[in-house]
Design a protein around this motif. Structure first.
Motif, PDB file in Angstrom:
ATOM      1  N   ARG A   1      34.094  15.608   8.501  1.00 12.24           N
ATOM      2  CA  ARG A   1      35.307  14.963   9.009  1.00 12.24           C
ATOM      3  C   ARG A   1      34.646  13.970  10.755  1.00 12.24           C
ATOM      4  O   ARG A   1      33.916  14.745  11.002  1.00 12.24           O
ATOM      5  CB  ARG A   1      36.537  15.185   9.233  1.00 12.24           C
ATOM      6  CG  ARG A   1      36.941  16.052   8.044  1.00 12.24           C
ATOM      7  CD  ARG A   1      38.653  16.233   8.883  1.00 12.24           C
ATOM      8  NE  ARG A   1      39.461  16.506   7.998  1.00 12.24           N
ATOM      9  CZ  ARG A   1      40.843  17.643   7.068  1.00 12.24           C
ATOM     10  NH1 ARG A   1      41.201  17.877   9.043  1.00 12.24           N
ATOM     11  NH2 ARG A   1      41.164  18.293   6.570  1.00 12.24           N
ATOM     12  N   PRO A   2      34.680  12.892  10.965  1.00  9.87           N
ATOM     13  CA  PRO A   2      33.954  11.920  12.147  1.00  9.87           C
ATOM     14  C   PRO A   2      35.030  13.089  13.544  1.00  9.87           C
ATOM     15  O   PRO A   2      36.564  12.801  13.731  1.00  9.87           O
ATOM     16  CB  PRO A   2      34.269  10.915  12.124  1.00  9.87           C
ATOM     17  CG  PRO A   2      34.123  10.256  10.865  1.00  9.87           C
ATOM     18  CD  PRO A   2      35.178  11.751  10.117  1.00  9.87           C
ATOM     19  N   ASP A   3      33.977  13.508  14.106  1.00  4.18           N
ATOM     20  CA  ASP A   3      34.427  13.706  15.629  1.00  4.18           C
ATOM     21  C   ASP A   3      33.395  12.881  16.945  1.00  4.18           C
ATOM     22  O   ASP A   3      31.944  13.341  16.666  1.00  4.18           O
ATOM     23  CB  ASP A   3      34.426  15.040  15.682  1.00  4.18           C
ATOM     24  CG  ASP A   3      34.772  15.612  16.667  1.00  4.18           C
ATOM     25  OD1 ASP A   3      34.745  15.131  17.532  1.00  4.18           O
ATOM     26  OD2 ASP A   3      34.777  17.029  16.497  1.00  4.18           O
ATOM     27  N   PRO A   4      34.210  11.887  17.676  1.00  2.93           N
ATOM     28  CA  PRO A   4      33.046  11.643  17.868  1.00  2.93           C
ATOM     29  C   PRO A   4      32.627  13.119  19.310  1.00  2.93           C
ATOM     30  O   PRO A   4      31.136  12.509  20.380  1.00  2.93           O
ATOM     31  CB  PRO A   4      34.749  11.293  18.722  1.00  2.93           C
ATOM     32  CG  PRO A   4      35.660  11.867  18.829  1.00  2.93           C
ATOM     33  CD  PRO A   4      35.592  12.049  17.592  1.00  2.93           C
ATOM     34  N   ARG A   5      32.961  13.744  18.990  1.00 10.38           N
ATOM     35  CA  ARG A   5      32.254  14.896  20.325  1.00 10.38           C
ATOM     36  C   ARG A   5      30.188  15.431  19.579  1.00 10.38           C
ATOM     37  O   ARG A   5      29.950  16.115  20.363  1.00 10.38           O
ATOM     38  CB  ARG A   5      32.687  16.306  20.636  1.00 10.38           C
ATOM     39  CG  ARG A   5      34.167  15.634  21.328  1.00 10.38           C
ATOM     40  CD  ARG A   5      34.977  16.379  20.956  1.00 10.38           C
ATOM     41  NE  ARG A   5      35.327  17.081  20.489  1.00 10.38           N
ATOM     42  CZ  ARG A   5      35.590  18.651  19.630  1.00 10.38           C
ATOM     43  NH1 ARG A   5      36.296  19.091  21.280  1.00 10.38           N
ATOM     44  NH2 ARG A   5      36.301  18.730  18.633  1.00 10.38           N
TER      45      ARG A   5
END
Length: 279
Positions: free
Chosen positions: A185-189
């Motif tokens: 899942r994309p996570d900007p962190r």
């Protein structure tokens, strides 16, 4: 005063000088070596002047380890190319005195907390010296101080841009057969990628943003034989610009893989306890 006899001699010398090849450009090498030497000199002076170094970034107190650092044997080359290049040869003459970490300032930790024999302590200290020499050579030039942590075989205190940081180089026996995948899942962190090296070996490179803007923890993980390997920097409340790619420059070096191979054959870390099922 020139005489009639000196003119032929001067002309001959000038002709000989013109036939010589141009000198190589030694400036980049001299600058890099000078920067390393100046950093080590500043560090040696500071270590002699102060018996206790407080690493505020780590929340720890660091004391110089007892006695000199063990002699560091030259790491065996993995290939003729690795041993033939003077640009990437480890520094066999360098030593990296260990530091003692006080988790509570003013309260020294127990000596030899794991109850190891002197021979085993020496073997692990030599392992740390080999790793420290490669870190010194392969990390960016702004990393100026590298100290193994006494009695913590996977821990190193480094200084990057003047800030002390804790760097981990872990080689631990494991039953794992595959790396954990990157988050699906994309996570900007989080930034995660898988890279191939050393033939078909895979490494997981990951950075994770910290609470400090512009600063991330950096991780490199891979499996080797029956061991899992991790190189990581996890800054806490302090700036760090070390990236996974910069740590990977250490991981993919054939001489570092030699160290990993030796630690896989004769572990320097205890195997993780199996997880408790149904607990």
């Amino acid at each position: 005063m020139d005489t009639d006899e000196t003119f032929p001699l001067r002309a001959a010398l000038n002709r000989a000088a013109e036939e010589l090849p141009p000198l190589p450009d030694l400036v980049p090498l001299a600058v890099r070596e000078g920067r390393r030497r100046r950093a080590r000199a500043r560090f040696a002076t500071a270590a002699a002047a102060f018996g206790v170094v407080t690493a505020g970034a780590l929340g720890l107190t660091l004391l110089p380890g007892n006695g000199p650092a063990p002699a560091m044997p030259a790491a065996p080359p993995s290939s003729p190319a690795a041993s033939a290049s003077p640009e990437v040869s480890a520094r066999p003459d360098a030593s990296y005195p260990p530091v003692v970490v006080e988790e509570t300032p003013g309260v020294p930790p127990p000596d030899n907390p794991d109850g190891l024999s002197e021979a085993e302590r020496e073997r692990r200290a030599v392992h740390q010296q080999r790793v420290a020499a490669l870190l010194d050579e392969l990390l960016p030039a702004y990393v100026t101080e590298i100290r193994p942590v006494k009695d913590e075989v996977s821990a190193y205190r480094i200084t990057a841009d003047g800030t002390p940081l804790r760097l981990t180089v872990l080689v631990r026996p494991t039953d794992e057969k595959a790396l954990d995948p990157c988050p699906d899942r994309p996570d900007p962190r989080i930034v995660c990628e898988t890279v191939a090296f050393d033939g078909d070996r895979e490494a997981r490179l990951q950075s994770m943003a910290t609470e400090l803007p512009g600063t991330s923890a950096a991780y490199v993980r891979f499996l080797y034989g029956g061991s899992r390997v991790r190189i990581s920097v996890e800054p806490e409340g302090v700036p760090s610009r070390l990236t996974p790619r910069q740590l990977f420059a250490v991981a993919e070096d054939p001489r570092f893989l030699d160290v990993v191979r030796d630690a896989d054959a004769r572990p320097v870390e205890e195997k993780d306890a199996p997880p408790v099922v149904g607990g």
